[in-house]
Design an enzyme around this catalytic site. Structure first.
Site, PDB file in Angstrom:
ATOM      1  N   GLU A  92      21.106  23.438  15.898  1.00 25.37           N
ATOM      2  CA  GLU A  92      21.507  22.105  15.462  1.00 25.37           C
ATOM      3  C   GLU A  92      22.486  22.167  14.288  1.00 25.37           C
ATOM      4  OE1 GLU A  92      20.366  19.105  16.554  1.00 25.37           O
ATOM      5  OE2 GLU A  92      20.873  17.750  14.908  1.00 25.37           O
ATOM      6  N   ASP A  93      22.195  22.992  13.300  1.00 22.58           N
ATOM      7  CA  ASP A  93      22.916  22.914  12.024  1.00 22.58           C
ATOM      8  C   ASP A  93      23.875  24.066  11.720  1.00 22.58           C
ATOM      9  OD1 ASP A  93      21.420  20.663  11.641  1.00 22.58           O
ATOM     10  OD2 ASP A  93      19.951  21.620  10.323  1.00 22.58           O
TER      11      ASP A  93
END
Ligand code: MN
Length: 740
Positions: A92-93
């Site tokens: 995700e990051d």
């Protein structure tokens, strides 16, 4: 934004410490591959998150490490889940891809991280929470561990929420109480549920939270003394049984105490069951039941039991797997004390639910409660009808989260249904065919209405006939998701069958007109009438709610296509979701607000009448479909629903400091001892003494008590609180509460 690489010695020490603690917290057996994988996941995550910090300023990597530790220590998950937890935010990051994970960790872990990433994506978007809820449940039936890791993630975020801006805190708290607390309950993660609710309350009702926390602290010593006076005489006799055991008193959670205060309308000092006594036995699986009842007999020999408060969840565990023996006894000084008796195994299941359940699979012969529950979740997910919001409603009312009733077939087989289920639900629970053809239901040999609520111990017989068919009205007679889904799909089938006539009539007409594509023509009509499907169109025609004659007055055939005879004016869709800046009409009288940090005068806003905010209350603005902005209190009963389903319509609102003196109407509920007309006199004169105006007042007396509701005009919360305190201090007044 430029971020520096984390490199200070201090940071490195913190990270390594956290990792060492994680390793120490793992209780399950690990082989070399497991250890290698965890190390590899840790190193990859440290590297991937190396430039990120949390809102609090600490290195980001501390978050995934903490989540992995919660998984190991508080849920008892194994190495695979720990690896996935360490990696849960990298896709995700950061730049790390699923392919990379696939190469290094294999398919299983990649799938889990992917699931977690998708759930995360759901939260960051503004999609309504009902859809997110559905997503969480779909993940749940795929691999329970993904949702368990997500719970750990949410718990850590909630524990460290302080660094977030207040409106974000509110949104996260709303989601947590909407999705995660009920789910934790249903998965048997009691400790998680309790902490979720406490942490939510700390945000939405912080004053009450801290006031109860303080009182608990102040009364701690007295409580501990009482608990020992209760426990000491038990210990001697428990020793004689000759088994290992633990006994202790346990304070109830702040949230549950708060609920009691609200429901019973009594002050803190009058709540006696602030704690429960728990006795946990360490005995071999075969003798669990025997020893639990033996301990019960010891407890009730020493302290007199209130027999009707005995709850035996050992013989019949709750649907979420909970097993325990609860009894309430009269302790020293005549105080009622709840005693919970269970074994170490039962205690672990009670605290960790689902997760611990796998560990003990097969220990007790009760059939697999979780499997059964997952099956019913699957059933609801497979119901193709209904919007996500309906889905969540049916999910919650369907009581997959709640208690259950135990009923019997004529042959004496026990069936467990959710509390609130009806006789017709029972018929569907036996088999969908039994439901479809149900003509009458007998309970204990008496014919009962099909919508009759089930009670524990009912013996139910279903009478069927092949001529019987479900009807629309049946939907009102059932509460379980299964029965609803089956009835809806039967209705749909019925509509489809009846609609055939309509379809044939249309197709004949199309043929006469030499329409080339029936599908296109149907689509045109579906759109024209604002219907959702072809089936609806056929059905409407078959039922003559849309007449074929009318259709061909409005439409004609042109080059093999269906064309509208009169072109309607193009409709302009009103834009709904952008706040319409429309200045308030009167800016003199109204309270001044800032909306999203800007002066609020440029918006048309009104105070919500459901919660009547008063200057000084914590508030937010909600953009309505057509009535401008409505200002609600953050603890308005509607707030959770608005925030979780329409988060994108929520705006930050605050009272302006320079607001002129404004009047707010607020409602108080007052109860007390009815000593005649003197009551009204005392209340009103106290208020007028304080210079406050009463808008309306009603009062009802009953058996020496009275209850009164009064609308009061105040300038701000300070004045309201002063009034509340002053009224409480009057003689014979028991409670004064603000009502919604
Ligand atoms: Mn996370």
């Amino acid at each position: 934004m430029v971020q520096e690489v984390i490199s200070t010695e201090e940071d490195k020490r913190l990270i390594q410490n956290a990792y060492r603690q994680l390793l120490r917290s793992i209780k399950s057996n690990m082989d070399d591959t497991d250890r290698k994988n965890i190390r590899m996941a840790y190193e990859l995550a440290v590297e991937a998150h190396s430039t990120q910090r949390r809102k609090s300023g600490e290195p980001y990597i501390l978050h995934p490490i903490a989540v992995a530790r919660i998984c190991a220590e508080e849920i008892g998950l194994g190495p695979t889940a720990i690896v996935a937890a360490l990696l849960h935010d990298v896709v995700e990051d950061t730049d790390v891809t699923l392919h990379e994970l696939q190469d290094k960790f294999g398919a299983r872990i990649t799938k889990m991280v992917d699931g977690l990433t998708k759930l995360d994506g759901a939260y960051n978007s503004d999609s309504p929470q009902a859809e997110n809820f559905k997503k969480v449940l779909s993940t749940l039936v795929e691999d329970v561990r993904i949702v368990l890791i997500k719970m750990a993630d949410r718990l850590h975020n909630m524990r460290t929420l302080g660094a977030m801006p207040p409106h974000k805190q509110l949104k996260i708290a709303a989601e947590t109480s909407y999705i995660y607390a009920p789910l934790a309950h249903r998965l048997g993660l009691y400790a998680f549920r309790t902490e979720f609710l406490d942490l939510c309350m700390k945000i939405t009702d912080s004053e009450d939270y801290f006031s109860i926390a303080k009182k608990l602290q102040e009364t701690k010593k007295a409580r501990e003394e009482y608990i020992s006076s209760f426990i000491d005489p038990l210990k001697e006799q428990l020793e004689e049984i000759g088994i290992k055991y633990r006994i202790f008193g346990r304070a109830k959670s702040i949230y549950s105490i708060w609920n009691k205060l609200k429901n019973k309308q009594v002050p803190f000092e009058e709540i006696y069951d602030l704690f429960a006594v728990r006795i946990i036995l360490d005995v071999e699986p075969k003798k669990e039941k025997l020893y639990c009842w033996q301990v019960y007999s010891v407890v009730t020999d020493v302290h007199k039991p209130i027999t009707e408060r005995l709850k035996d969840w050992i013989t019949t565990p709750k649907a979420n797997g909970y097993e325990s023996l609860h009894t309430t006894v009269v302790g020293p000084g005549g105080r009622f004390v709840e005693v919970q008796i269970r074994t170490e195994r039962m205690d672990e299941i009670a605290e960790r639910g689902f997760a611990a359940h796998w560990k003990y699979k097969g220990v007790n012969n009760s059939d697999d409660v979780f499997e059964r529950w997952l099956d019913s979740v699957r059933e609801i997910l497979e119901d193709p009808e209904g919007s996500p919001v309906e889905f969540v409603d049916s999910f919650k009312s369907n009581s997959l989260f709640n208690e259950e009733v135990y009923v019997y077939t004529p042959r004496g087989d026990m069936r467990v249904l959710p509390k609130g289920a009806t006789a017709l639900d029972f018929a569907f629970s036996i088999h969908s065919d039994v439901g479809y053809h149900c003509t009458a239901i007998k309970i204990d040999n008496q014919i009962v209405p099909m919508g009759r609520l089930l009670k524990n111990g009912d013996r139910i017989e279903v009478v069927t006939s092949n001529n019987q068919k479900p009807s629309e009205g049946w939907l009102k007679l059932v509460t379980t998701g299964k029965a609803k889904a089956k009835i809806r799909s039967a209705m749909k089938e019925e509509r489809r069958r009846k609609g055939e006539l309509g379809r044939e009539a249309l197709e004949r007409k199309f043929k006469n007109l030499r329409i080339q594509s029936n599908d296109d023509a149907m689509e045109t009509l579906v759109k024209h009438f604002g219907l959702t499907s072809h089936v609806d169109l056929y059905y409407a025609i078959a039922m003559n709610t849309i007449s074929v004659v009318d259709i061909f007055r409005t439409f004609k055939a042109e080059q093999g296509k269906l064309k509208l005879i009169e072109e309607p004016l193009p409709k302009e869709e009103p834009k709904r979701d952008a706040p319409i800046k429309r200045p308030r009409k009167d800016t003199t009288q109204a309270p001044r607000l800032t909306i999203n940090g800007e002066p609020g005068e440029q918006y048309d806003y009104h105070l919500a009448t459901c919660c009547n905010p008063v200057q000084g209350d914590k508030i937010f603005a909600y953009l309505t479909a057509n009535a401008g902005l409505k200002i609600h209190r953050i603890n308005c009963p509607n707030a959770t629903n608005l925030m979780v389903n329409y988060g994108y319509r929520i705006m930050k609102a605050d009272w302006s400091n320079d607001s002129p003196q404004t009047n707010f109407v607020t409602k108080l509920k007052i109860t007390g001892i009815d000593d005649g007309p003197g009551v009204i006199e005392r209340l009103t004169s106290q208020l007028s003494l304080m210079g406050l105006n009463i808008r309306s007042m009603n009062i009802a007396g009953k058996e020496g008590f009275f209850e009164s509701e009064l609308s009061l005009v105040v300038a701000n919360t300070d004045q309201l609180n002063q009034a509340t305190r002053a009224l409480k201090n009057l003689s014979n007044i028991s409670t004064v509460t603000r009502i919604e």
